[in-house]
Design an enzyme around this catalytic site. Structure first.
Site, PDB file in Angstrom:
ATOM      1  N   ASP A 187       0.807  -1.217   0.000  1.00 39.05           N
ATOM      2  CA  ASP A 187       0.000   0.000   0.000  1.00 39.05           C
ATOM      3  C   ASP A 187       0.841   1.268   0.000  1.00 39.05           C
ATOM      4  OD1 ASP A 187       1.053  -0.030   2.513  1.00 39.05           O
ATOM      5  OD2 ASP A 187      -0.860   0.084   3.574  1.00 39.05           O
ATOM      6  N   ASN A 188       2.145   1.186  -0.347  1.00 34.93           N
ATOM      7  CA  ASN A 188       2.927   2.414  -0.427  1.00 34.93           C
ATOM      8  C   ASN A 188       4.091   2.258  -1.388  1.00 34.93           C
ATOM      9  OD1 ASN A 188       5.650   2.073   1.283  1.00 34.93           O
ATOM     10  ND2 ASN A 188       4.014   0.914   2.287  1.00 34.93           N
ATOM     11  N   ALA A 192       7.794   0.971   0.039  1.00 40.91           N
ATOM     12  CA  ALA A 192       7.954  -0.478   0.213  1.00 40.91           C
ATOM     13  C   ALA A 192       8.015  -1.193  -1.124  1.00 40.91           C
ATOM     14  CB  ALA A 192       6.797  -1.029   1.051  1.00 40.91           C
ATOM     15  N   CYS A 238      -0.259  29.771  -0.225  1.00 39.45           N
ATOM     16  CA  CYS A 238      -1.039  30.959  -0.616  1.00 39.45           C
ATOM     17  C   CYS A 238      -2.394  30.566  -1.181  1.00 39.45           C
ATOM     18  CB  CYS A 238      -0.258  31.801  -1.625  1.00 39.45           C
ATOM     19  SG  CYS A 238       0.124  30.950  -3.168  1.00 39.45           S
ATOM     20  N   CYS A 286      17.696  -0.929 -12.667  1.00 41.93           N
ATOM     21  CA  CYS A 286      17.944  -2.202 -13.341  1.00 41.93           C
ATOM     22  C   CYS A 286      18.927  -2.088 -14.496  1.00 41.93           C
ATOM     23  CB  CYS A 286      16.632  -2.828 -13.810  1.00 41.93           C
ATOM     24  SG  CYS A 286      15.740  -1.884 -15.064  1.00 41.93           S
TER      25      CYS A 286
END
Length: 645
Positions: A112-113, A116, A168, A433
């Site tokens: 979920d990130n 990771a 702003c 890679c």
């Protein structure tokens, strides 16, 4: 029906699953039912109530327990003879090194990130193990296969940074409800209930005696003898009344904009109007149950409250924080699972939206925006999990010619809800890679080494334990085995400009950056550049090679989506972890990829320039756990990018 060869490959495979959430639960079940015998799961999260509507292996009684361990136990109840090993741990932990990864035949991600995901991509490249990536958001989904030296890796093409807005815009000229949410969450809530020492643009003192602000150095500081009702109304009048009037005093700002309307509590609420019964809101003593909605008798979170109701919720929530949760004030941070915090932010955002003529939203909608929530669809997770297993079986059978990246669409495209396409080739300029050096444009006589480490090595290259060398000279490293003298020397280097380091980093030098944990190394050519555009290049450094410089079209698109293109470029940006649901144009520069089942169409990727083989469909995908960024509406013109969170 599977062949005997396929069945043997499945039974003999050792599989690593990373993530046991929405996709992970479906994936583990599908693996077990497909005949896989040896599965390892890694997940650092515990089960929350909000998980239960889509992560079907979990029950109310499991809340607070390890996702990986509960998922294992649940599946073993109907597949007791297989081996499932659960790791309640962070995938980035040193125990999950290259040698650990080498024992597996395939890696399956349900993360979920982005951080990771990048880490898994690098470790599995070093280990030489194929990876199947996945992501869903609502009805949309994708599955991608990454094989070393055969297909692109997860990082072959850079991911867009999280959406952010200049202060702003947030404080002076909001034009969308999301601007109001950011203001309420990151400015007002943080100022009232977070670190008392922070300062922001809300802390403008009124010279109006009626506001009583002259009696305190900080308008948000509650006086010792001040009743919470009086304090709440004073804050209300300051942020929704006085601050708006102050903004209106700058006529230049409103020449081409609709002028906002100041709102004062006396105009919305009667002087003797009372809020709800405090005693009813938290009779159980459970602070998690404290709710302004409950106190005021507002039951449906999908109702859009009127201005008076929002004002009552704002004042009641503030009162509840001070009466029931006073010990937390000064250290609170917004949490989407904190009911009272969500109520306060929703009400504050709606009142501000009313002032600026922006449509109000329900608490249900506001929570989704503030908490980075796209309400998950369990069936999409199930479809994606099935596709992951299909691709894993192909990999185990060495059937690389038939692996596919597959997109799940909300609406049929060419009468297809699932669109398989051939994987991309590796990007020769990818620093992960391939071995192609990067180039960094920088003013070496002005840029500190600390900025290079934080903004380039950590933020852009994603290295966790970096080692930086110039020639044979070691300039920086981090680790538990360093002695005090080494730590002092490296800390001293961080405060020096690049050209003043023990081995100067100047134009023409080559810097080597390594991360031993990830077994990743890359080289960076340093190119001296004197000046930078503070607005477009705020870091004072530009990384060239792997990262692509935004085009004029992309810059204009950003401006059209709420980012300011005016000013000095020195405004601080408020990061927004969510992204708006909207469409932006993407340049069509990419390498050909054919739909496997469509004869006269191709899908392109951002790398082929003016290649005549590139045709008329562009796909750029970014996924974020159960969330995803996907190019939708493929057509004969320019592809449209829809970011959904």
């Amino acid at each position: 029906m599977a062949s005997q060869q396929q069945l043997n490959a499945i039974k003999g495979a050792k599989v690593l699953m990373v993530g046991a959430g929405g996709i992970g639960c479906e994936l583990l079940k599908t693996l077990a039912l497909s005949g896989f015998q040896d599965i390892h799961i890694i997940d650092m999260d515990t089960i929350e109530v909000s998980n239960l509507n889509r992560q079907f292996l979990f029950r109310q009684s499991h809340v607070g327990q390890s996702k990986a361990k509960v998922a294992r136990d649940a599946v073993l109840k109907f597949r007791p003879h297989i081996s499932i090993t659960a790791h309640h741990a962070n995938i980035k932990s040193s125990e999950f090194n290259v040698d650990f990864f080498k024992q597996f035949d395939v890696i399956l991600n349900g993360l979920d990130n982005l951080d990771a995901r990048r880490h898994v991509n690098r470790i599995r490249l070093a280990a030489g193990v194929p990876l199947v990536e996945s992501g869903t958001t609502g009805f949309l989904g994708q599955v991608a296969v990454h094989v070393k030296d055969r297909t692109e890796c997860y990082e072959c093409y850079p991911k867009p940074a999280p959406k952010s807005y200049p202060v702003c815009t947030i404080t002076n000229t909001p034009s969308k409800f999301v601007h109001c949410i950011v203001w309420a969450k990151d400015l007002l809530f943080a100022k009232l209930f977070g670190d008392k020492n922070q300062d922001n643009d809300l802390n403008v003192r009124s010279s109006d005696g009626a506001s009583s602000s002259e009696h305190t150095d900080d308008i948000f500081e509650r006086r010792n003898d001040e009743d919470t009702d009086c304090y709440g109304r004073r804050i209300y009048d300051h942020v929704f009344g006085y601050n708006i009037e102050l903004a209106l005093s700058n006529d230049e700002t409103w020449k081409n904009r609709t002028r906002p309307k100041p709102i004062y509590s006396r105009d919305v609420l009667s002087d003797n109007q009372q809020n709800g019964n405090l005693d009813q809101s938290c009779s159980s003593g459970d602070l998690a149950s404290v709710s302004a909605m409950a106190t005021l008798g507002l039951k449906n979170p999908q109702d859009v409250w009127n201005l008076a109701e929002n004002s009552n919720v704002f004042l009641e929530a503030l009162k509840l924080f001070f009466s029931k949760r006073e010990k937390e004030i000064g250290s609170l941070a917004f949490d989407k699972d904190d009911q009272l915090a969500v109520e306060f932010v929703t009400a504050a955002a709606n009142i501000r939206a009313t002032s600026f003529g922006i449509p109000m939203h329900s608490l249900f909608e506001a929570k989704g925006i503030a908490g980075n929530i796209v309400h998950a669809v369990a069936t999409t997770n199930a479809v994606v999990a099935g596709l992951i297993v299909i691709e894993a079986i192909k990999l185990l059978n060495k059937d690389l010619e038939n692996v596919r990246m597959t997109f799940c669409n909300e609406h049929p495209k060419r009468k297809m809800l699932l669109m398989p396409v051939e994987p991309f080739e590796p990007n020769k300029s990818c620093f992960v890679c391939s071995t192609t050096p990067l180039t960094l444009e920088v003013n070496a006589s002005r840029t500190k080494f600390r900025d290079f480490i934080e903004k380039i090595v950590r933020a852009k290259l994603g290295m966790n334990l970096p080692i930086v060398m110039q020639g044979t000279s070691l300039l920086y490293e981090i680790g538990d085995d360093l002695d005090e003298d080494e730590i002092r020397n490296y800390e001293a280097n961080l405060e020096k400009v690049l050209s003043k380091l023990p081995s100067p980093v100047i134009g023409g030098t080559l810097v080597t950056v390594e991360d031993f944990h990830q077994q990743l190394s890359c080289e960076i050519n340093i190119k001296q550049r004197e000046d930078f555009d503070e607005e477009k290049e705020p870091d004072g450094m530009v990384l060239i090679g792997w990262l692509q410089v935004p085009t004029d079209t992309e810059n204009k698109t950003s401006a059209q989506n709420g980012e300011s293109t005016s000013g000095t470029g020195t405004d601080q940006a408020v990061p927004l972890e969510i992204a708006e649901i909207g469409e932006t144009e993407v340049n069509a520069v990419s390498k050909k990829r054919n739909f496997s089942e469509l004869s006269n169409s191709s899908v392109s990727h951002p790398s082929c320039g003016n290649d005549t083989k590139c045709k008329n469909k562009d796909v750029i995908l970014e996924d974020d756990g159960d969330d995803l960024i996907i190019l939708d509406h493929l057509n004969s013109e320019m592809a449209k990018k829809k970011r959904l969170v």
